[in-house]
Design a protein around this motif. Structure first.
Motif, PDB file in Angstrom:
ATOM      1  N   ALA A  46       0.836  -1.204   0.000  1.00  0.00           N
ATOM      2  CA  ALA A  46       0.000   0.000   0.000  1.00  0.00           C
ATOM      3  C   ALA A  46       0.870   1.253   0.000  1.00  0.00           C
ATOM      4  O   ALA A  46       0.577   2.218  -0.718  1.00  0.00           O
ATOM      5  CB  ALA A  46      -0.941  -0.001   1.205  1.00  0.00           C
ATOM      6  N   GLN A  47       1.937   1.236   0.776  1.00  0.00           N
ATOM      7  CA  GLN A  47       2.849   2.382   0.815  1.00  0.00           C
ATOM      8  C   GLN A  47       3.485   2.612  -0.557  1.00  0.00           C
ATOM      9  O   GLN A  47       3.504   3.739  -1.057  1.00  0.00           O
ATOM     10  CB  GLN A  47       3.955   2.164   1.856  1.00  0.00           C
ATOM     11  CG  GLN A  47       3.492   2.343   3.273  1.00  0.00           C
ATOM     12  CD  GLN A  47       4.604   2.113   4.270  1.00  0.00           C
ATOM     13  OE1 GLN A  47       5.065   0.982   4.437  1.00  0.00           O
ATOM     14  NE2 GLN A  47       5.030   3.172   4.930  1.00  0.00           N
ATOM     15  N   LYS A  48       3.995   1.556  -1.139  1.00  0.00           N
ATOM     16  CA  LYS A  48       4.677   1.668  -2.432  1.00  0.00           C
ATOM     17  C   LYS A  48       3.720   2.116  -3.530  1.00  0.00           C
ATOM     18  O   LYS A  48       4.031   3.021  -4.309  1.00  0.00           O
ATOM     19  CB  LYS A  48       5.307   0.328  -2.796  1.00  0.00           C
ATOM     20  CG  LYS A  48       6.120   0.370  -4.057  1.00  0.00           C
ATOM     21  CD  LYS A  48       6.796  -0.958  -4.327  1.00  0.00           C
ATOM     22  CE  LYS A  48       7.595  -0.889  -5.618  1.00  0.00           C
ATOM     23  NZ  LYS A  48       8.270  -2.152  -5.908  1.00  0.00           N
ATOM     24  N   LYS A  49       2.545   1.494  -3.576  1.00  0.00           N
ATOM     25  CA  LYS A  49       1.572   1.804  -4.631  1.00  0.00           C
ATOM     26  C   LYS A  49       1.113   3.255  -4.578  1.00  0.00           C
ATOM     27  O   LYS A  49       0.858   3.873  -5.609  1.00  0.00           O
ATOM     28  CB  LYS A  49       0.363   0.880  -4.515  1.00  0.00           C
ATOM     29  CG  LYS A  49      -0.677   1.084  -5.612  1.00  0.00           C
ATOM     30  CD  LYS A  49      -1.807   0.086  -5.459  1.00  0.00           C
ATOM     31  CE  LYS A  49      -2.811   0.137  -6.579  1.00  0.00           C
ATOM     32  NZ  LYS A  49      -3.494   1.372  -6.753  1.00  0.00           N
ATOM     33  N   ASN A  50       1.029   3.825  -3.380  1.00  0.00           N
ATOM     34  CA  ASN A  50       0.491   5.168  -3.216  1.00  0.00           C
ATOM     35  C   ASN A  50       1.545   6.219  -2.907  1.00  0.00           C
ATOM     36  O   ASN A  50       1.205   7.376  -2.667  1.00  0.00           O
ATOM     37  CB  ASN A  50      -0.571   5.155  -2.113  1.00  0.00           C
ATOM     38  CG  ASN A  50      -1.750   4.300  -2.507  1.00  0.00           C
ATOM     39  OD1 ASN A  50      -2.585   4.720  -3.285  1.00  0.00           O
ATOM     40  ND2 ASN A  50      -1.806   3.068  -2.005  1.00  0.00           N
TER      41      ASN A  50
END
Length: 121
Positions: free
Chosen positions: A10-14
């Motif tokens: 989630a951190q990487k994607k956003n």
């Protein structure tokens, strides 16, 4: 996928660099998210669904994995069967989406599993 991996995705994607940003995005406080990431806490199905969507992961798979971790040996077998059958049946998506919230107030996990298994047969 474990919870730590889900949070990192989630951190990487956003492009979110800290845990506070993820916590705010899914509507919980940062300390709850830290406990979750370390495996010391469990979140509600609804919060896991928000986290899965934020990570770009199928929420149904996340919920099945969560319940599989919590289940006893017999329950894990049934959840594993459901996870394998997932691509074969859109009915399971409906069962999980509609019955899991109902489960929290009224039904046991075994009743949900029996209903889903019935739909898959």
């Amino acid at each position: 996928m474990d919870t730590k991996e889900l949070i990192e995705r989630a951190q990487k994607k956003n492009g979110i660099k800290n845990m506070t940003g993820i916590a705010e995005a899914i509507g919980i406080n940062q300390s709850s998210l830290s406990l979750l990431k370390s495996g010391k806490s469990e979140l509600s199905d609804e919060t896991y669904i928000k986290l899965a969507k934020l990570a770009g992961v199928d929420p149904t798979e996340v919920i099945i994995e969560k319940h599989m971790r919590k289940a006893g040996p017999e329950g894990r077998k049934v959840w594993a069967t459901l996870a394998k059958a997932l691509p074969k049946s859109a009915a399971l998506l409906v069962v999980v989406a509609l019955v899991v919230p109902y489960n929290q107030a009224h039904a046991s996990n075994i009743q949900i599993l029996q209903a889903a298994k019935y739909l898959l047969c």
